[in-house]
Design an enzyme around this catalytic site. Sequence first.
Site, PDB file in Angstrom:
ATOM      1  N   GLU A 219      65.047  24.938  64.876  1.00 52.84           N
ATOM      2  CA  GLU A 219      64.999  26.141  65.720  1.00 52.84           C
ATOM      3  C   GLU A 219      65.912  25.864  66.899  1.00 52.84           C
ATOM      4  OE1 GLU A 219      63.517  28.926  65.173  1.00 52.84           O
ATOM      5  OE2 GLU A 219      62.030  28.518  63.628  1.00 52.84           O
ATOM      6  N   CYS A 253      65.257  30.763  74.823  1.00 50.87           N
ATOM      7  CA  CYS A 253      66.270  30.645  73.759  1.00 50.87           C
ATOM      8  C   CYS A 253      66.803  31.993  73.308  1.00 50.87           C
ATOM      9  CB  CYS A 253      65.687  29.889  72.579  1.00 50.87           C
ATOM     10  SG  CYS A 253      64.190  30.646  71.927  1.00 50.87           S
TER      11      CYS A 253
HETATM   12  P1  NAD Z   1      67.245  19.401  73.709  1.00 51.98           P
HETATM   13  O1  NAD Z   1      67.907  19.583  72.385  1.00 51.98           O
HETATM   14  O2  NAD Z   1      67.988  18.703  74.774  1.00 51.98           O
HETATM   15  O3  NAD Z   1      65.854  18.588  73.533  1.00 51.98           O
HETATM   16  C1  NAD Z   1      64.863  18.965  72.605  1.00 51.98           C
HETATM   17  C2  NAD Z   1      64.018  17.755  72.243  1.00 51.98           C
HETATM   18  O4  NAD Z   1      64.834  16.781  71.619  1.00 51.98           O
HETATM   19  C3  NAD Z   1      63.337  17.065  73.416  1.00 51.98           C
HETATM   20  O5  NAD Z   1      62.024  16.696  73.047  1.00 51.98           O
HETATM   21  C4  NAD Z   1      64.198  15.820  73.631  1.00 51.98           C
HETATM   22  O6  NAD Z   1      63.489  14.716  74.147  1.00 51.98           O
HETATM   23  C5  NAD Z   1      64.648  15.507  72.223  1.00 51.98           C
HETATM   24  N1  NAD Z   1      65.929  14.776  72.182  1.00 51.98           N
HETATM   25  C6  NAD Z   1      66.882  14.737  73.145  1.00 51.98           C
HETATM   26  N2  NAD Z   1      67.921  13.983  72.744  1.00 51.98           N
HETATM   27  C7  NAD Z   1      67.608  13.543  71.496  1.00 51.98           C
HETATM   28  C8  NAD Z   1      68.285  12.722  70.549  1.00 51.98           C
HETATM   29  N3  NAD Z   1      69.491  12.202  70.804  1.00 51.98           N
HETATM   30  N4  NAD Z   1      67.677  12.467  69.377  1.00 51.98           N
HETATM   31  C9  NAD Z   1      66.466  13.015  69.096  1.00 51.98           C
HETATM   32  N5  NAD Z   1      65.770  13.786  69.973  1.00 51.98           N
HETATM   33  C10 NAD Z   1      66.344  14.055  71.145  1.00 51.98           C
HETATM   34  O7  NAD Z   1      66.795  20.866  74.168  1.00 51.98           O
HETATM   35  P2  NAD Z   1      66.120  21.323  75.518  1.00 51.98           P
HETATM   36  O8  NAD Z   1      67.078  21.178  76.647  1.00 51.98           O
HETATM   37  O9  NAD Z   1      64.779  20.704  75.651  1.00 51.98           O
HETATM   38  O10 NAD Z   1      65.906  22.880  75.202  1.00 51.98           O
HETATM   39  C11 NAD Z   1      66.926  23.829  75.336  1.00 51.98           C
HETATM   40  C12 NAD Z   1      67.549  24.192  74.010  1.00 51.98           C
HETATM   41  O11 NAD Z   1      66.558  24.512  73.061  1.00 51.98           O
HETATM   42  C13 NAD Z   1      68.417  25.441  74.122  1.00 51.98           C
HETATM   43  O12 NAD Z   1      69.555  25.290  73.320  1.00 51.98           O
HETATM   44  C14 NAD Z   1      67.521  26.530  73.567  1.00 51.98           C
HETATM   45  O13 NAD Z   1      68.205  27.656  73.076  1.00 51.98           O
HETATM   46  C15 NAD Z   1      66.821  25.789  72.483  1.00 51.98           C
HETATM   47  N6  NAD Z   1      65.566  26.426  72.142  1.00 51.98           N
HETATM   48  C16 NAD Z   1      65.427  27.013  70.936  1.00 51.98           C
HETATM   49  C17 NAD Z   1      64.260  27.662  70.604  1.00 51.98           C
HETATM   50  C18 NAD Z   1      64.060  28.334  69.285  1.00 51.98           C
HETATM   51  O14 NAD Z   1      62.923  28.640  68.959  1.00 51.98           O
HETATM   52  N7  NAD Z   1      65.102  28.577  68.506  1.00 51.98           N
HETATM   53  C19 NAD Z   1      63.214  27.684  71.527  1.00 51.98           C
HETATM   54  C20 NAD Z   1      63.387  27.069  72.756  1.00 51.98           C
HETATM   55  C21 NAD Z   1      64.566  26.427  73.051  1.00 51.98           C
END
Ligand code: NAD
Length: 477
Positions: A219, A253
Site C-alpha cells: 500500500e 496518502c
Molecule cells: P516509509 O516508507 O518511510 O516507512 C514505512 C515503514 O517502513 C515504517 O515502519 C519504517 O520504519 C519502515 N522502513 C523504513 N525504511 C525501511 C527499510 N529500508 N526497510 C524496511 N522497512 C523500512 O513511509 P512513511 O514516511 O512512514 O509514510 C509515508 C508514505 O506512506 C507516503 O508515501 C504515503 O503515501 C504512504 N502511505 C500509503 C498508504 C496507503 O494505504 N496506500 C497509507 C499511508 C501512507
Amino acid sequence: MTTTVTENNVDKIKAVFQAQQQTAIRLRTSTASERISKLKLLLSAIQKYEAEFQEALYQDFKKNRTETTLTEIVPLQSEIKHAISQIKRWMRPQSVSNPIHYLGTRAYVQYEPKGVSLIISPWNYPVSLTLSPLVSAIAAGCTAILKPSELTPHTSAALGKMVKETFDESEVALFEGDVNVSMALLDLPFNHIFFTGSPAIGKIVMRAAANHLTSVTLELGGKSPAFIDETADLQDTAEKLVWGKFVNNGQTCIAPDYLLVKESVQQPLIEHIEKQIEKVYNADKRGIEKSDSYCRVVNQRHFTRLQKLMEDALLKGATIAVGGKVNAEDRFIAPTLLTEVKTDMAIMQEEIFGPLLPVLTYQKVEQAIDLVNRGEKPLALYVFSKNKNMIEQVMSQTTAGGGCVNECLLHIGHPDLPFGGVNNSGIGKSHGHFGFLEFSNARAVLKQRVGFTGFKLFYPPYTDKVKNLVDRFKKFL
Ligand code: NAD
C-alpha cells in the site's frame, strides 16, 4: 529514535516467529467463531485504548483528539464490525461450475490462511494502518507480527502495550523500532507481508520478500490529482478539498496532491478555498497557528523537506495564493495554495505529503489528462464536475487505485470497496473481503464424486481410437 538490533532482540524476533509458525499450522482449522472472538477482543481493546491513542497522537504531532477518533478509531471499528458480520460468508468454500469433461466431479475454491504474516506500517495514521491489516489477517486465520513506525513513538508504544495485553505473542506480536528492526524481520520467511509506506521502501520490501518468494501487499503513495471543471459546485468542492487536503496536516496518502482546474474558475475556486480554510481553522480569528484542529508536520526532517519544496517552487516562479506562513520551532506550515506552478518544479515531481497544494490550470481537459498520464499511476484521483461527459472522459482515460467523483477521501472508508494502488502506488488491495483475500490462499480443489472419470478415456496408449475421441471431444469445448 534508532533501535539497535542486538543479538538478543534478533533472537527474540526469531523465537516469536518460530512460535507463530507453530500457531499458524493450528490456525488452519480455526473456525469462524474463533476468529470472531479474536476480533471482538481487538474491538474492546481499541475501545479501552481510545483515550491513550488520542493522547499519544497529540504527543506525536499535535493531532486533535476528535480527529483521531474520526480518522483512526471509527474506520477501525467499522472494519472490525464488517469483518465480524461477513467472516462466515468469506470463509465458505466457493463452488465453480464444471466444463463438460469434468462431469462427475465437484470443483471449488477453499480459502485457507497464508500463515505467518508481517505487517509494516507508516506513521501518518499509525493506529488504523497497523490494526486494519491485522483485522484482515485475523479474519483469514493468520498470525501476525506488527512493526509500526519509529516516527510516532508514543503511538507505537501504546499499540505495543495494547497488543501485549490482548494477544499471546505466538499469535499477534509487535516489535517497535526503525529500519533495523524491519530488516531483521524481513530476513525471515514470512508467508505474507503487508507493507504500507512509500514506494521507495516498498521496493526494498518487495526485494526482501523475493528471497523467500513471500507474497506481498504493498500500500504505497504518490501524487493524487483532483480535476475541477467550470460546472463544479465551487463552494461544495472547496469544502471537500479543504477537508481532504488539510486533515492530518496533508499527511494523508490519498490527499489531493495537486489541483487541475479549468482556467476560468481558478480564481473563484481559490477564493472559496481561502474562505473555507478560515472557517475551519481560524473561526475565532486567533490565527491558524492557535487552532487546535490543525495538527503539525510529523518531524523536523519532513518540515525541512516541505519548506524546500515551497522554496524551490517560489524560486522557479510559483506564487503563494493562500497561506505560506511557516514556523520551524513548532513545525507549523499554514494551509498553502501555490499558483503559477510548472511541472519541472520539485513540488510536482514528488509526493508532497504536507499542507502545500499546487494549483495548475487547463483550458482543455485533455491537457490535464495527459499531464496525469505522464506521471506514475496515482493512488487516488478525484473529479469535481456536474458534466457527465467530462467525468466519464477523465475516469476512462486515466487510471488510479481509487478515488471519488464530487467527494474527497471517502472511498477509503467504504467497507465493500477495495483500497489500494496500481503499480507505483501499490500492489494488491485491502479492506473488507479484499483484505481477507490478501491474507488467504485460494486453494483449488477438484473432488471426484461418482466413481467414474471420463478423462480416463484419453489415457495412453494413444491409439487411433483415443485420437478419434480427442478429435471429437475438441468440438464440444
Ligand atoms: P516509509 O516508507 O518511510 O516507512 C514505512 C515503514 O517502513 C515504517 O515502519 C519504517 O520504519 C519502515 N522502513 C523504513 N525504511 C525501511 C527499510 N529500508 N526497510 C524496511 N522497512 C523500512 O513511509 P512513511 O514516511 O512512514 O509514510 C509515508 C508514505 O506512506 C507516503 O508515501 C504515503 O503515501 C504512504 N502511505 C500509503 C498508504 C496507503 O494505504 N496506500 C497509507 C499511508 C501512507
